[in-house]
Design a protein around this motif. Structure first.
Motif: not given
Ligand SMILES: [Mg+2]
Ligand SMILES: Nc1ncnc2c1ncn2[C@@H]1O[C@H](COP(=O)(O)OP(=O)(O)O)[C@@H](O)[C@H]1O
Ligand code: SF4
Lengths: 347, 325
Positions: B48, B176-177, B95
């Motif tokens: 991240t 990101d995720e 995320q």
């Molecule tokens: Mg992360």
């Protein structure tokens, strides 16, 4: 807002209004109890030093003091609903008339202090948060600490002595200059009446008289809100939705104002709402220092004259204003917070 | 070679606080147009931090090195330049869909915000938002555009976030995720959606994950990160067939395999990843590695060495290469 939500909102507002009404009854009960705390026999006091026993007995019946306590409370409530708060021992006027005549002066003071508060504390808090850990942030933290630490009466006296007295930039005391003392208008609010009548010299004069008291009154509150705004905005700035707002390539100003500040305002508005009531009770200090004829000064007079009903009247009026501003804040929340708007049903 | 990459990251380092250790330590990778890249590694490995730093979105990080978008340097660039890249050239998905949307703004407002900032009329931007919501599979888009985030499920919110990232038709989508917070069933839908959008738009896609299994079907190339470093880079097929770095092997061993009973314990790599500032000497993976030799524990972190299909950072690379042939 869809129909369902609109209905919920109406129901919610209804509930808040009834809750406020209940709180008002509780408040009246408290002020009634307070009124019972008159030292000695109320009838004896009311009759005066030269009255005979007969007159006192008469008065006792007249004042309902011979009735059981719950009946006295019922009478008190019915009087209250007619705006009858009793008579003042030192002005010999109905207390409600006294308060009504003085409330605009206090309201003007609180309004201006609140305006300064909103206009200064929110930008300052945002500035500190966006410049976290910088010199600006440090300076603002210092100002906040000073503002929160200065006793109000001391600040008032200092400002009065140096800024008004020695420097002569502002009037020392009072609500308006001597030459305008006979000015009056329909609302009792000097700023409104003078503006409505185009008397701009009086408007300016009244505003000048308001300025130092308003600063004195606002300082502590500005410090408090600056600090809470700073920490709330610091928190919202960390939110993913702020990062994602930034990732759209909009300006930092838009990111901060539209997203970080907009969300931080929700708790801030609650604080503002309560501060209106707290400010009103702080006028007791400020109006005394600056000899402003408001309900704060009236309360001081009532206290020093042991006029319990005068004190009770002021407490009651302040309590009512506190409850009403909080009711308004609750309603404002519905507009600020869609989650709240939706979840109000069934509460 | 550099010119063919739309994004070129070179020796990127990220620190939190001047004196603190590097959370990302000199990573380099490239991304070509239309390519899909996976970045995988355990939580805390700096994934991240890397991508937020590339877009200048890490407020309190000290970033060093270089990240060029079409030859334009992003590291240290001012907001004016970054705002020409953010959203317009590189879109971002985070995320947690429950945290990614502003709770007090309608989804339509949030999707159209970037377009409005570049001068679109409100009506046009809103119509486009409706169109985007349809495209990402939000039903009754023309009504839902006026709804608030809390009125959507997690999966639907992530679709809204994707619509938001796609709004200005970027060249790269970085996620990101994107599925970590979602149900397994919905994970696949969201990944399919992103993949399909990238294909139809000719957009590059970067998917970040701590779960290699998630991206196995979606990315051409995979970069493995450990403790702020890239330890291996490989094509997807090669990575699963012939992982070179012991850490990659460890990650693959942890994946649930078909045919195993559900109750079976999932294997994990023993031990914990190190935290920045408390890195072991030598190879950062050595306390957890099954192949540690005395040479692994001393000196510097082993450098990334190119192989035919990628790169790997292990001093026993030669041995593993031979063994796997
Ligand atoms: Mg992360
Ligand atoms: N805002 C921050 N302040 C301080 N340390 C941070 C911050 N963000 C991340 N870190 C640290 O940097 C390292 C990498 O974090 P991160 O990039 O979030 O990892 P990943 O995304 O791979 O899970 C972690 O050790 C984490 O504790
Ligand atoms: S260098 Fe040594 S410790 Fe590190 S991964 Fe390779 S074998 Fe394991």
């Amino acid at each position: 807002m869809n129909k369902e939500t609109a209905k919920n909102v109406v129901v919610y507002i209804g509930q808040r209004v009834s809750l406020t009404a209940i709180a008002l009854v509780v408040l009246s009960f408290m002020t009634f109890t307070l009124g019972q705390l008159v030292p000695g026999d109320a009838a004896v006091v009311a009759a005066g030093p030269n009255a005979g026993n007969e007159r006192i007995a008469e008065l006792r019946v007249e004042m309902g003091l011979d009735l059981p306590i719950h009946k006295q409370y019922a009478i008190y409530l019915s009087k209250l609903s007619r705006g009858d708060l009793g008579k003042s021992w030192f002005t010999h006027q109905p207390i409600w008339e006294d308060i009504k005549a003085r409330l605009p002066a206090s309201a003007e003071l609180v309004f201006l202090a609140m305006l300064l508060n909103v206009l200064i504390s929110v930008p300052l808090g945002v500035l500190a948060a966006t410049r976290f850990d910088s010199k600006t942030d440090g300076a603002i933290r210092l100002i906040v600490m000073a503002g929160a630490g200065i006793p109000i009466f001391w600040l008032g006296l200092i400002l009065q002595h140096y800024v008004a007295g020695e420097a002569g930039w502002f009037p020392i005391a009072g609500r308006v200059s001597f030459e305008f003392r006979d000015f009056s208008g329909s609302t009792g609010f000097l700023l409104i009446d003078s503006a409505a009548q185009g008397e701009w010299r009086i408007f300016w004069d009244a505003l000048n008289h308001l300025f130092l008291p308003a600063i004195t009154l606002a300082t502590l509150f500005i410090a408090v809100v600056t600090r809470t705004t700073r920490s709330t905005v610091l928190r919202t700035l960390q939110e993913d939705y702020v990062t994602l707002a930034r990732s759209k390539g909009i300006s930092e100003y838009q990111v901060v104002v539209r997203h970080a500040l907009r969300n931080a305002l929700i708790p801030t508005i609650t604080i503002f709402g309560m501060q209106v009531g707290w400010m009103l009770s702080t006028t007791i200090l400020v109006e005394e220092i600056f000899s402003r004829p408001g309900i704060g000064k009236y309360a001081v007079k009532a206290i020093t004259q042991s006029d319990i009903h005068g004190v009770v009247g002021v407490v009651l009026v302040m309590g009512v204003i506190f409850l009403i501003t909080n009711l308004i804040v609750d309603i404002v929340h519905l507009f600020l917070n869609p989650r709240h708007r939706e979840s109000v049903q069934g509460k | 070679m550099q010119s063919s990459n739309i994004l070129e990251v070179e020796s990127l380092s990220v620190r939190f606080g001047e004196s603190r250790a590097k959370a990302v330590d000199g990573i380099s990778f490239g991304l070509t147009k239309g390519e899909t890249l996976g970045i995988a590694g355990e939580s805390g490995s700096g994934k991240t931090a890397s991508i937020l730093s590339i877009l200048g979105l890490h407020q309190r990080a000290t970033v060093e090195g270089s990240a060029q978008f079409e030859g334009q340097e992003l590291i240290g660039a001012d907001n004016k330049l970054l705002n020409k890249i953010r959203g317009k050239r590189i879109g971002l998905v985070l995320q947690d869909p429950f945290a990614a949307l502003d709770p007090v703004k309608t989804v339509g407002h949030q999707i159209s915000e970037g377009l409005r900032a570049s001068g679109w009329s409100k009506k046009r931007a809103m119509n486009h938002a409706i169109h985007l919501l349809e495209e990402v599979g939000v039903p009754s888009a023309s009504q839902r555009v006026n709804a608030y985030p809390h009125q959507f499920s997690g999966g639907m919110r992530q679709r809204v976030v994707i619509a938001m990232a796609l709004a200005q038709d970027p060249d790269i989508l970085i996620a990101d995720e994107p599925t970590t917070a979602l149900d397994v069933r919905i994970q696949k839908q969201v990944l399919d959606l992103m993949k399909q959008q990238c294909e139809s738009r000719g957009m590059s896609l970067v998917i970040i994950t701590h779960d290699l299994g998630v991206i196995s079907n979606y990315t051409d190339r995979i970069v493995i990160m450990y403790a702020g470093k890239i330890v291996e880079e490989s094509s997807r097929l090669k990575l699963f067939d012939q992982p070179l770095h012991p850490y990659t092997q460890g990650l693959l061993d942890c994946l649930p395999t078909l045919g195993h009973s559900e109750n079976e314990y999932l294997k994990t790599i023993g031990g914990q990843p190190p935290i920045p500032g408390k890195l072991p000497s030598g190879c950062r993976y050595h306390p957890r590695c099954a192949f540690t030799e005395p040479a692994c524990t001393n000196g510097n972190n082993p450098p990334l060495v190119p192989v035919k299909w990628g790169r790997s950072a292990c001093i026993q690379l030669e041995k593993f290469l031979k063994e796997s042939q």
